[in-house]
Design an enzyme around this catalytic site. Structure first.
Site, PDB file in Angstrom:
ATOM      1  N   GLY A 114       8.160   0.624   6.337  1.00 13.94           N
ATOM      2  CA  GLY A 114       8.366   1.416   7.549  1.00 13.94           C
ATOM      3  C   GLY A 114       7.127   1.415   8.415  1.00 13.94           C
ATOM      4  O   GLY A 114       6.009   1.226   7.924  1.00 13.94           O
ATOM      5  N   LYS A 139      15.054   6.864  11.141  1.00 14.64           N
ATOM      6  CA  LYS A 139      15.134   7.579   9.860  1.00 14.64           C
ATOM      7  C   LYS A 139      16.454   8.340   9.732  1.00 14.64           C
ATOM      8  O   LYS A 139      16.990   8.489   8.630  1.00 14.64           O
ATOM      9  CB  LYS A 139      13.938   8.519   9.710  1.00 14.64           C
ATOM     10  CG  LYS A 139      12.598   7.775   9.614  1.00 14.64           C
ATOM     11  CD  LYS A 139      12.578   6.800   8.443  1.00 14.64           C
ATOM     12  CE  LYS A 139      11.236   6.148   8.218  1.00 14.64           C
ATOM     13  NZ  LYS A 139      11.229   5.208   7.078  1.00 14.64           N
ATOM     14  N   ILE A 180       3.034  13.153   3.861  1.00 16.70           N
ATOM     15  CA  ILE A 180       2.441  12.687   2.608  1.00 16.70           C
ATOM     16  C   ILE A 180       1.102  12.034   2.943  1.00 16.70           C
ATOM     17  O   ILE A 180       1.006  11.298   3.944  1.00 16.70           O
ATOM     18  CB  ILE A 180       3.374  11.644   1.920  1.00 16.70           C
ATOM     19  CG1 ILE A 180       4.819  12.178   1.798  1.00 16.70           C
ATOM     20  CG2 ILE A 180       2.813  11.226   0.567  1.00 16.70           C
ATOM     21  CD1 ILE A 180       4.995  13.459   1.009  1.00 16.70           C
ATOM     22  N   ARG A 209       4.556  -8.203   3.742  1.00 18.90           N
ATOM     23  CA  ARG A 209       4.641  -8.987   4.978  1.00 18.90           C
ATOM     24  C   ARG A 209       3.504  -9.980   5.099  1.00 18.90           C
ATOM     25  O   ARG A 209       3.663 -11.069   5.601  1.00 18.90           O
ATOM     26  CB  ARG A 209       4.627  -8.025   6.159  1.00 18.90           C
ATOM     27  CG  ARG A 209       5.135  -8.606   7.437  1.00 18.90           C
ATOM     28  CD  ARG A 209       5.220  -7.552   8.490  1.00 18.90           C
ATOM     29  NE  ARG A 209       4.325  -6.423   8.250  1.00 18.90           N
ATOM     30  CZ  ARG A 209       4.062  -5.480   9.128  1.00 18.90           C
ATOM     31  NH1 ARG A 209       4.646  -5.529  10.312  1.00 18.90           N
ATOM     32  NH2 ARG A 209       3.258  -4.487   8.864  1.00 18.90           N
ATOM     33  N   ARG A 217       0.851  -1.197   0.000  1.00 14.72           N
ATOM     34  CA  ARG A 217       0.000   0.000   0.000  1.00 14.72           C
ATOM     35  C   ARG A 217       0.890   1.251   0.000  1.00 14.72           C
ATOM     36  O   ARG A 217       2.118   1.151   0.003  1.00 14.72           O
ATOM     37  CB  ARG A 217      -0.926  -0.006   1.222  1.00 14.72           C
ATOM     38  CG  ARG A 217      -0.175   0.141   2.528  1.00 14.72           C
ATOM     39  CD  ARG A 217      -1.095   0.121   3.723  1.00 14.72           C
ATOM     40  NE  ARG A 217      -0.485   0.826   4.835  1.00 14.72           N
ATOM     41  CZ  ARG A 217      -1.012   0.949   6.048  1.00 14.72           C
ATOM     42  NH1 ARG A 217      -2.168   0.378   6.310  1.00 14.72           N
ATOM     43  NH2 ARG A 217      -0.396   1.621   6.995  1.00 14.72           N
ATOM     44  N   GLY A 218       0.257   2.407  -0.009  1.00 13.23           N
ATOM     45  CA  GLY A 218       0.976   3.676   0.166  1.00 13.23           C
ATOM     46  C   GLY A 218       2.035   3.941  -0.887  1.00 13.23           C
ATOM     47  O   GLY A 218       1.878   3.612  -2.070  1.00 13.23           O
ATOM     48  N   ASP A 250       9.022 -10.505   6.119  1.00 12.94           N
ATOM     49  CA  ASP A 250       9.111  -9.438   7.113  1.00 12.94           C
ATOM     50  C   ASP A 250      10.538  -8.901   6.984  1.00 12.94           C
ATOM     51  O   ASP A 250      11.504  -9.658   7.181  1.00 12.94           O
ATOM     52  CB  ASP A 250       8.861 -10.048   8.503  1.00 12.94           C
ATOM     53  CG  ASP A 250       9.022  -9.025   9.616  1.00 12.94           C
ATOM     54  OD1 ASP A 250       9.658  -7.979   9.395  1.00 12.94           O
ATOM     55  OD2 ASP A 250       8.516  -9.298  10.720  1.00 12.94           O
ATOM     56  N   TYR A 262      11.112   6.435  15.799  1.00  9.69           N
ATOM     57  CA  TYR A 262      10.977   6.670  14.350  1.00  9.69           C
ATOM     58  C   TYR A 262      12.078   7.603  13.848  1.00  9.69           C
ATOM     59  O   TYR A 262      12.747   7.320  12.842  1.00  9.69           O
ATOM     60  CB  TYR A 262       9.593   7.266  14.081  1.00  9.69           C
ATOM     61  CG  TYR A 262       9.261   7.461  12.626  1.00  9.69           C
ATOM     62  CD1 TYR A 262       8.891   6.371  11.827  1.00  9.69           C
ATOM     63  CD2 TYR A 262       9.301   8.722  12.037  1.00  9.69           C
ATOM     64  CE1 TYR A 262       8.568   6.545  10.483  1.00  9.69           C
ATOM     65  CE2 TYR A 262       8.979   8.905  10.699  1.00  9.69           C
ATOM     66  CZ  TYR A 262       8.615   7.816   9.926  1.00  9.69           C
ATOM     67  OH  TYR A 262       8.298   7.992   8.597  1.00  9.69           O
TER      68      TYR A 262
HETATM   69  P1  NAD Z   1       2.227   2.792   4.874  1.00  9.11           P
HETATM   70  O1  NAD Z   1       2.019   2.482   6.309  1.00  9.11           O
HETATM   71  O2  NAD Z   1       1.050   3.192   4.045  1.00  9.11           O
HETATM   72  O3  NAD Z   1       2.943   1.563   4.125  1.00  9.11           O
HETATM   73  C1  NAD Z   1       4.062   0.922   4.702  1.00  9.11           C
HETATM   74  C2  NAD Z   1       4.249  -0.409   4.020  1.00  9.11           C
HETATM   75  O4  NAD Z   1       5.327  -1.097   4.677  1.00  9.11           O
HETATM   76  C3  NAD Z   1       3.020  -1.318   4.155  1.00  9.11           C
HETATM   77  O5  NAD Z   1       2.833  -1.988   2.913  1.00  9.11           O
HETATM   78  C4  NAD Z   1       3.418  -2.298   5.239  1.00  9.11           C
HETATM   79  O6  NAD Z   1       2.776  -3.547   5.133  1.00  9.11           O
HETATM   80  C5  NAD Z   1       4.907  -2.422   4.973  1.00  9.11           C
HETATM   81  N1  NAD Z   1       5.657  -2.946   6.108  1.00  9.11           N
HETATM   82  C6  NAD Z   1       5.653  -2.469   7.377  1.00  9.11           C
HETATM   83  N2  NAD Z   1       6.433  -3.227   8.150  1.00  9.11           N
HETATM   84  C7  NAD Z   1       6.945  -4.215   7.353  1.00  9.11           C
HETATM   85  C8  NAD Z   1       7.842  -5.288   7.571  1.00  9.11           C
HETATM   86  N3  NAD Z   1       8.361  -5.549   8.797  1.00  9.11           N
HETATM   87  N4  NAD Z   1       8.160  -6.087   6.530  1.00  9.11           N
HETATM   88  C9  NAD Z   1       7.644  -5.849   5.289  1.00  9.11           C
HETATM   89  N5  NAD Z   1       6.799  -4.846   5.024  1.00  9.11           N
HETATM   90  C10 NAD Z   1       6.456  -4.032   6.046  1.00  9.11           C
HETATM   91  O7  NAD Z   1       3.359   3.907   4.838  1.00  9.11           O
HETATM   92  P2  NAD Z   1       3.714   5.007   3.721  1.00  9.11           P
HETATM   93  O8  NAD Z   1       3.104   6.279   4.155  1.00  9.11           O
HETATM   94  O9  NAD Z   1       3.466   4.483   2.357  1.00  9.11           O
HETATM   95  O10 NAD Z   1       5.283   5.137   3.998  1.00  9.11           O
HETATM   96  C11 NAD Z   1       6.253   4.435   3.231  1.00  9.11           C
HETATM   97  C12 NAD Z   1       7.638   4.823   3.725  1.00  9.11           C
HETATM   98  O11 NAD Z   1       7.790   6.250   3.630  1.00  9.11           O
HETATM   99  C13 NAD Z   1       7.885   4.456   5.184  1.00  9.11           C
HETATM  100  O12 NAD Z   1       9.223   4.056   5.346  1.00  9.11           O
HETATM  101  C14 NAD Z   1       7.630   5.765   5.910  1.00  9.11           C
HETATM  102  O13 NAD Z   1       8.317   5.832   7.139  1.00  9.11           O
HETATM  103  C15 NAD Z   1       8.159   6.770   4.887  1.00  9.11           C
HETATM  104  N6  NAD Z   1       7.580   8.089   5.093  1.00  9.11           N
HETATM  105  C16 NAD Z   1       6.242   8.311   4.964  1.00  9.11           C
HETATM  106  C17 NAD Z   1       5.746   9.581   5.195  1.00  9.11           C
HETATM  107  C18 NAD Z   1       4.291   9.919   5.065  1.00  9.11           C
HETATM  108  O14 NAD Z   1       3.934  11.072   5.385  1.00  9.11           O
HETATM  109  N7  NAD Z   1       3.416   9.008   4.632  1.00  9.11           N
HETATM  110  C19 NAD Z   1       6.608  10.624   5.551  1.00  9.11           C
HETATM  111  C20 NAD Z   1       7.952  10.351   5.670  1.00  9.11           C
HETATM  112  C21 NAD Z   1       8.437   9.085   5.444  1.00  9.11           C
END
Ligand code: NAD
Length: 234
Positions: free
Chosen positions: A77, A144, A173, A34, A12-13, A48, A140
């Site tokens: 993440g 990072k 985001i 995962r 996702r995301g 994982d 977190y």
């Molecule tokens: P999200 O929560 O929508 O998606 C995270 C994805 O990581 C999910 O598919 C989840 O299943 C997977 N995941 C989590 N733990 C896992 C594991 N142990 N093994 C395998 N997969 C795993 O998050 P997002 O908003 O799409 O963020 C993606 C990345 O961008 C992350 O690293 C997040 O920290 C970083 N980020 C996001 C934002 C934001 O505002 N959304 C801002 C800064 C950084």
């Protein structure tokens, strides 16, 4: 472009959007997820990221289907926010294990796959909070910030092997991860964001695609904020 691409956390995301974007470019994309079902139309490999043996198996599966990995996007993440005195060992450890050790596990395995061709692109998903910090996010923010050190060391180690390693540092985001933020917290962050709005997933995908492309051939060890200006100057 027919490259073999490996994306962690692609269910996702940002991860899912970047996987779909590479697939639309004609790349062969493996999505490490995962649990649950793999995203439709993409090769799903279950792992994982915090478990090195699972990551190795997932990369081997991707290699068997698509050939040696040429692009890694270490995106998986999690957050587990709570103030220092209430933060358990487990909350601190789990976030570090997924966000930082998970990226290390993915990079070590993917780079092994890249080395024979002496060509590769690694993009790590950090965060503007990696340089800014934030209350309730010691785990977190530490994870990072750690990714930035990891990338810079890897840039030194892998530069003469034709592999670049760069970091994208998003601000806020609009994804499931940030959907739960309170209105107050969102307003606070927007006041510190010159562009005054959250970013979109596509705006992050554009930066990742660039760093993974030939156009970025002379860029390594860089941290590219995609943050609407949040944290600029750091
Ligand atoms: P999200 O929560 O929508 O998606 C995270 C994805 O990581 C999910 O598919 C989840 O299943 C997977 N995941 C989590 N733990 C896992 C594991 N142990 N093994 C395998 N997969 C795993 O998050 P997002 O908003 O799409 O963020 C993606 C990345 O961008 C992350 O690293 C997040 O920290 C970083 N980020 C996001 C934002 C934001 O505002 N959304 C801002 C800064 C950084």
């Amino acid at each position: 472009m027919n490259r073999s691409v490996f994306v962690t956390g692609g269910s996702r995301g940002i991860g899912l959007a970047v996987a779909r974007a590479f697939a639309a470019d004609g790349d062969k994309v493996a999505v490490c997820h995962r649990s649950g079902n793999p995203p439709e139309g993409l090769l799903g490999v279950k792992a994982d990221v915090a478990e090195p043996a699972e990551v190795e198996r997932a990369v081997r599966e991707a290699e068997a289907e698509h050939g040696a990995v040429e692009v890694l996007v270490a995106n998986a993440g999690i957050t587990q926010d709570t103030p220092l005195l209430r933060m358990s060992d487990q909350q601190f450890g789990d976030v570090l294990a997924t966000n930082l050790t998970g990226a290390f596990n993915a990079v070590r395995t993917a780079v092994r796959s890249m080395l024979p061709a002496r060509r590769g692109r690694v993009v790590l998903l950090s965060s503007a909070l990696g340089f800014l910090g934030a209350p309730g996010q010691t785990n977190y923010a530490a994870s990072k910030a750690g990714l930035m050190g990891l990338a810079r060391s890897l840039a030194w180690e892998l530069g003469d092997r034709g592999i670049t390693v760069n970091v994208v540092a998003p601000g806020i985001i609009s994804t499931d991860m940030t959907a739960a933020l309170s209105e107050r917290r969102m307003d606070d962050v927007m006041r510190m964001t010159p562009l005054g709005r959250p970013g979109t997933v596509d705006e992050v995908v554009a930066a990742i695609r660039f760093l993974a492309s030939e156009d970025a051939s002379y860029i390594t060890g860089a941290v590219l904020p995609v943050s609407g200006g949040l944290g600029m100057g750091h």
